[in-house]
Design an enzyme around this catalytic site. Sequence first.
Site, PDB file in Angstrom:
ATOM      1  N   TYR A 155     -35.094 -27.848  42.376  1.00  8.60           N
ATOM      2  CA  TYR A 155     -35.645 -27.695  41.022  1.00  8.60           C
ATOM      3  C   TYR A 155     -34.539 -27.650  39.968  1.00  8.60           C
ATOM      4  CZ  TYR A 155     -38.324 -25.869  37.081  1.00  8.60           C
ATOM      5  OH  TYR A 155     -38.892 -25.698  35.827  1.00  8.60           O
ATOM      6  N   LYS A 159     -33.648 -30.134  36.608  1.00  7.83           N
ATOM      7  CA  LYS A 159     -33.558 -29.699  35.206  1.00  7.83           C
ATOM      8  C   LYS A 159     -32.152 -29.924  34.631  1.00  7.83           C
ATOM      9  CE  LYS A 159     -37.914 -28.546  34.487  1.00  7.83           C
ATOM     10  NZ  LYS A 159     -38.772 -29.206  33.496  1.00  7.83           N
TER      11      LYS A 159
END
Length: 259
Positions: A155, A159
């Site tokens: 994740y 980002k």
Amino acid sequence: MLTNKTVIITGASSGFGEAIALACAKMGWKVCLGARRVPKLEALCKIISDTTKGSAVFHELDVTCQKSVADFSQFTITHCKQIDGLINNAGLGLGKDFIRDANEKDWQTMYETNVMGVMRITKAFLPLMEKQRYGHIVNIGSIAGHEAYEGGAGYCGTKFALRAFTKALRQETFGKNIRVTSIDPGMAETEFSNVRFSGDTDKAKAVYKDMTPLSAKDIADLVVFALSRPAHVNIDELIVTPTAQVSATRVFRQSKSKY
Ligand code: NDP
Ligand code: 8X3
């Protein structure tokens, strides 16, 4: 108040996207909504037309699928005279396993959604904004794009990559009267943790135990703020956390939390 703005919002079927749609419609703006769960978009459009002075249209959208992005952009261009804002919000976290235990398919889905999805959608609408010679692209990043944490290799990687994309986009749109903003929240209670922990509601609730997280409305307020600055003002990057969160992993918890 600015009227007649048209704003495209991806991932509008829940959480931030839903709140951003409502907040924009309350400003009297038109919103064009996309997500995979069409009945949720339909219900939100009805709420917008019943309770706000704005208007809404929607179309199914899966940002991981090029054909779906093409259909969505065709629909938008047909139904909207101009595009003032594009909010790249659709995204997700899947799992919080350490690298050695992580599921490769989850990594792929996160990259396809959070990185490639934003790139596909931006590529679809950028030529129109360049032709108009105005527009504002707001990407929803995360504190996870600034700090990597255990269990966040997948994740956080997405980002960080999104942040690089946003910065390159700002450079490439320089001089074209197109604004680019990254809004990078910390912990916010939406469907995010339910999705991350595959519907395990106990695990999802535990994330926000004994602290007050951000709400979807907190983020929507910031998006509307960024969109409604005068044309010469570009908010480049906003990191926003709960008062009780000082870094990606450092959270102050106490029962009956007041802040
Ligand atoms: P939610 O799970 O509530 O909302 C996620 C939205 O993304 C849903 O509307 C979902 O719609 C949509 N979405 C997911 N996959 C796709 C896809 N393939 N195509 C189109 N839409 C998709 O979570 P949030 O509102 O919290 O998350 C919104 C964004 O904010 C994400 O980018 C997330 O990474 C980011 N973020 C969240 C934080 C948090 O703590 N909540 C903090 C920082 C950033 P559907 O399933 O109907 O397609
Ligand atoms: C979601 C926030 O802290 O779970 O982007 O990574 S966090």
